[in-house]
Design an enzyme around this catalytic site. Sequence first.
Site, PDB file in Angstrom:
ATOM      1  N   ILE A 188     -55.946  39.948  63.198  1.00 16.90           N
ATOM      2  CA  ILE A 188     -55.421  40.884  64.486  1.00 16.90           C
ATOM      3  C   ILE A 188     -54.467  42.023  63.951  1.00 16.90           C
ATOM      4  O   ILE A 188     -53.625  41.906  63.218  1.00 16.90           O
ATOM      5  CB  ILE A 188     -54.452  40.140  65.405  1.00 16.90           C
ATOM      6  CG1 ILE A 188     -55.394  38.952  66.110  1.00 16.90           C
ATOM      7  CG2 ILE A 188     -53.933  40.769  66.628  1.00 16.90           C
ATOM      8  CD1 ILE A 188     -54.825  37.963  66.884  1.00 16.90           C
ATOM      9  N   ASP A 242     -45.877  85.675  71.920  1.00 17.48           N
ATOM     10  CA  ASP A 242     -45.492  87.015  72.302  1.00 17.48           C
ATOM     11  C   ASP A 242     -44.924  87.711  70.931  1.00 17.48           C
ATOM     12  O   ASP A 242     -44.482  87.147  70.279  1.00 17.48           O
ATOM     13  CB  ASP A 242     -44.224  86.405  73.248  1.00 17.48           C
ATOM     14  CG  ASP A 242     -44.400  85.727  74.449  1.00 17.48           C
ATOM     15  OD1 ASP A 242     -45.280  86.182  75.051  1.00 17.48           O
ATOM     16  OD2 ASP A 242     -43.648  84.736  74.900  1.00 17.48           O
ATOM     17  N   ALA A 271     -54.612  36.997  60.014  1.00 18.08           N
ATOM     18  CA  ALA A 271     -55.081  38.039  59.015  1.00 18.08           C
ATOM     19  C   ALA A 271     -56.046  39.036  59.912  1.00 18.08           C
ATOM     20  O   ALA A 271     -56.129  40.240  59.409  1.00 18.08           O
ATOM     21  CB  ALA A 271     -55.777  37.578  57.893  1.00 18.08           C
ATOM     22  N   GLU A 323     -52.086  43.754  64.637  1.00 20.03           N
ATOM     23  CA  GLU A 323     -51.024  44.145  65.662  1.00 20.03           C
ATOM     24  C   GLU A 323     -50.135  45.157  65.065  1.00 20.03           C
ATOM     25  O   GLU A 323     -49.338  45.711  65.733  1.00 20.03           O
ATOM     26  CB  GLU A 323     -50.148  42.933  65.830  1.00 20.03           C
ATOM     27  CG  GLU A 323     -50.034  42.209  64.383  1.00 20.03           C
ATOM     28  CD  GLU A 323     -48.596  42.485  63.740  1.00 20.03           C
ATOM     29  OE1 GLU A 323     -47.433  42.810  64.504  1.00 20.03           O
ATOM     30  OE2 GLU A 323     -48.518  42.388  62.539  1.00 20.03           O
ATOM     31  N   ASP A 330     -45.577  45.021  57.110  1.00 26.96           N
ATOM     32  CA  ASP A 330     -44.802  45.661  58.204  1.00 26.96           C
ATOM     33  C   ASP A 330     -43.838  46.972  57.571  1.00 26.96           C
ATOM     34  O   ASP A 330     -43.960  48.132  58.038  1.00 26.96           O
ATOM     35  CB  ASP A 330     -44.119  44.914  59.192  1.00 26.96           C
ATOM     36  CG  ASP A 330     -44.949  44.270  59.958  1.00 26.96           C
ATOM     37  OD1 ASP A 330     -46.181  44.595  59.816  1.00 26.96           O
ATOM     38  OD2 ASP A 330     -44.258  43.578  60.947  1.00 26.96           O
ATOM     39  N   ASP A 368     -44.485  82.331  83.187  1.00 27.87           N
ATOM     40  CA  ASP A 368     -45.087  81.700  82.067  1.00 27.87           C
ATOM     41  C   ASP A 368     -45.363  80.320  82.121  1.00 27.87           C
ATOM     42  O   ASP A 368     -46.176  79.789  81.527  1.00 27.87           O
ATOM     43  CB  ASP A 368     -44.378  82.114  80.617  1.00 27.87           C
ATOM     44  CG  ASP A 368     -44.362  83.550  80.287  1.00 27.87           C
ATOM     45  OD1 ASP A 368     -45.175  84.245  80.783  1.00 27.87           O
ATOM     46  OD2 ASP A 368     -43.401  84.017  79.604  1.00 27.87           O
TER      47      ASP A 368
END
Length: 842
Positions: free
Chosen positions: A277, A321, A275, A279, A678, A581
Site C-alpha cells: 500500500i 505587463d 509493503a 500510503e 518516510d 485585471d
Amino acid sequence: MTNPKKAFLTQGLTTEQALKLQEQFGRNELTPQKKQSFIRKVLHTISEPMFLLLLVAAAIYFFLGEPRDGAIMLIFVVGVISIDIVQEWKTDQTLNALKDLSAPHVQVIRDGRLQTIESANLVPGDLMMIAEGVKIPADGVILDANDLCVDESSLTGEAEGVWKVTVGKSEPSSDYWRKDACYAGTLVTQGSAAVQVDKIGAATEYGKIGANVASAPESPTPLQKQTGSLVKTCSIIAVVLFALVCIFTYFDLPDHTFSARIIESILSGITLAMAMIPEEFPVILTVFLSMGAWRLAKRQSLVRKLPSVETLGAVSVLCVDKTGTITMNQMSVQDVWAPAGDTDTLIETMGLACETNAYDPMEKAMIAYCEEKGVGTDHLFGGTLITEYAFTNELKMMGHVWRHDGEILIAAKGSPERILTICTLSDEERKQAENKILELSSQGLRVIAVGIGKPAGEDTIPAAITDCKLTLCGLVGLADPPRESVKEDISRCTKAGIRVVMITGDNGITASSIAKQIGMPNSDRIITGDELNGMSDEELCRRVRDVSIFSRVIPEHKMRIVRAFKENGEIVAMTGDGVNDAPALKYADIGIAMGKRGSEVSREAADLILMDDNFSTIVDTIRDGRRIYDNIRKAVGYVFTIHIPIAFSALLAPFLGISPACLFLLPLHVVLLELIIDPTCSIVLERQPAERNIMERKPRDPNEKILTRGILLKSVMQGFVIFATSFGTYFTFLQQNSENASLARTMGLSILMIANLFLVLVNSSNRDFIFQSIHRLAKDKVMWAILFGTIAGLLLILYSPLNSILKLAPLTIGQFFLVIGISAVSVLWYEAVKGIRSIRRT
Ligand code: ADP
Ligand code: MG
C-alpha cells in the site's frame, strides 16, 4: 472648541480600544477559523488503512503468544504514526503561515497613525481608509468622501458604479442601500474615503446574505487525483495478493496446529499488504507542495493556491505587463519638443495637466521635470481647479481646467493619437508632429502629447475632453528603462521553451523598441488594441502563435488574449495589477498579482502574489515549480523502488517453502523499514536541488502522468536488482546454515538499509553522477544527519542487545563490508546507465 469628528479623523481608535472591541465583537471573518483538535488528527491518521494493518499485526502478535514482539511492533508503529503526525502538523503550520501572509490587509488610522492591518482585525469603530482598488472589508459610514465610486454589484447586482457622498451631505433617502455608507464585499473603483466601521464579519450586509459563507470545499488537485487512483490500484492488488499469500501460507504449513497456521498466514499476508500500500504518496504531495510554497514565499513569491505549485512547472506562455514588471517603473522626461520651439508653455501646461498630488510615476516625473526647469508646484497649482477630465483606459488622455494667473486654461495630456484628434492643426503641422512621435517612440520612449485651450468664460468650458478644441503645445518623451536582469530572464525563458508576451497600454513602436532592447524574439510583430477589437476569436488564436507584443490594450483585452492562448493548448501565466485585471487573472492558469503596486482586488483574484513586482522572480518561481515537480516524481519513483524488495520477499517466501520463523522480513522489520523510508522521502528528496538542465527543457506536458513509463521502468529495474541482491544474500546464507535464520535476515536487511542510502544519492539527479550529487549536497547538514542517522541506527540494532529482540544477529567485520559492497553494487549499476545516456546526448 474642538470638533469631535475632526479629532476622530486624525486620531482613530487607540490600540487598546481596538483590542477591547475585538474581544467584544470577535474577528472580522465570515466563518471563524476552525481548529482541528489534536486527538482528531491522531484518530484521522490512525484510521488510514496502512496504520490499521499495522495495528492489527501488532494486536495479533500481542494476543497470540508473542507479547514481546507485539510490544516492539507497537513501539515502531507509534514511531511511524508520530512521524506522520509531526509532518501533518508541520504542513498545517506552513499552510497557515502562508495564509496569514496573503491575507487581505486594510489601512486604518489608529493611535493617530496611518497603519496597515489585517482586515480580520478590523473592529466596529475603526477608522478605515479606502482607495481605488480596495475590496471593502466591513460595513461603515463615510466620514469623508473624495470622488468615491464603488462597484456594489456583488450585493445589489447593479453593474453601474455608485457615487458615494460624505455622511450628512446628501438628502436623507429611504433607499435600503445608502449613498453615505459603504458595504463589505464591494469594490472601490475610483476615488478614496475615510470610513467609520460599524459592522464587521457576519453582521455585515454581505455576511447576512450568506454569500461565500459556505466557501467552496477544497477540491483535489490534478496530482492528488492521479495519486489517489494510483493508491487505489495498488491497494486492490494488495488485497488480492494478501488473500493469495494467506491461502498459500496456510496450505504450506500442514504440520502446524490449526491456530498457528491461521496466525502465520495472516501475518505473512499483512507483511505483503503493508509493503504494497503506497500510503506515502498523499503525504509526499502535501509535504512537497506546502514546503515548496513555503520556500517560494521566502523568496518573494507568495502562492495563494497550493495546486498552483504543480501548474507552475507546466507554464508555457508568460504574459507580462511592460510597465513596472519588465521596466523599472521609474520614469524620467528625456526629451521635449514644441512645434514653434516654445518649450516653456509646453512644460507649464504639462505640469498643469498633472494631478495636484501625483502618485503615478509618470506624473511624478513630469512634476520633477517642471521643478528642474524652474516651474515649481506653488506656481503650478496656485490657481483654482475648476473642473477635471478624468483619465480612463479607453480615452488614454486627461485634462484639467484651471483659473490660473487671471485666465481660464484647459491643460490636457495623453497618448498622442488621442490628443492630436482634439487639436486644430494644419496638414503640415500634423505631419511634423507625427514624424517627431515616430522618432521619439522608436527610441523606446513613451510619448505624451500636451494640448492647451483658452475658453472665454466658465460657461464655454466643454463638458467632455473629446469636445475640446486645443492647440498642440508639443510632445514629451519619457524613458522607463528595462530592469537590468530582464534581458537575461528573457533568454532563460526562451531556452526553457516559455514564450514571453508583452502587454502594454503604450504605443506599438515604443513597445517594439523596448522589446528589441531586451531581446524578445519577433519584436517587430505587434497587435494593437484596435486591431484586437476588430478580430474574431479564431483569428486571434491564429495570430497569437507568432505575435508576442500587444500594444494600446485596455485591461478588458487581457481576457481575450489569455483565452486565445489557452485555446491553443498553452498553459498561461498572466500578470496584472488593476481592478479590471481581476477576471483575466482568475481565468489564466496562473494569475500573478503585484504585491507592491497591485490592488487588493487583483491580489485576491491571483494564484500568486509577487512581493517585489520583479520579472526575475516570476522566472525563478517557474524554475522552482519545475524543481518541485521533479522532486515529487523522484519521490514517487523512490517509493516504488524501495517497496519492490519488501513486497517480493513477502510474496516469494511461502512459495520457496521457507518456514515462518525463518522469513526474510517479519512484519516487525517492515515497520522498521517504514521508519527509514518516510523521512527519506519527505525530508531528503524534498530538498533536492534542481537539475542543472531544468531551464533548458520544454515545459512539461500538462496531461503527462506523474508516473511515466520511463520512471516506472527505472523504478522496477532498480527495485528488482535490490530485491535480487538482498533476498539472494539472505537465501544463500539461509541455505548454508538453516539454523541461523537471524544472520541471513540481518545480512539481507542491512543490504536493504544501506542500499536505501545509495539509492537516494543515485536518484538525487537523473543526469549528474553520484560524486557530483555528493559534492552538491556536501553543504547540506540535513543530508548528513540522515546519512549518519541511518548508519548509527543500523549499528545500534546490530550490535546492541536490541538485536536479539529484533531477531537479528551481529555481523562480523567481514560480513559488514560484504554487505556494504553488495549494497553499492545493487544500486550503483545505474550510474552506468547515466553514463551511457550522457554519451548518447553528446
Ligand atoms: P501601461 O499598461 O504600459 O502601464 P497605461 O495603461 O498606464 O500603460 O497607459 C497607457 C497610455 O495612456 C500611456 O501610454 C499614455 O499615453 C496614456 N496615459 C497613461 N497615464 C496617463 C496620465 N496620467 N495622463 C495622460 N496620459 C496617460
Ligand atoms: Mg500604467
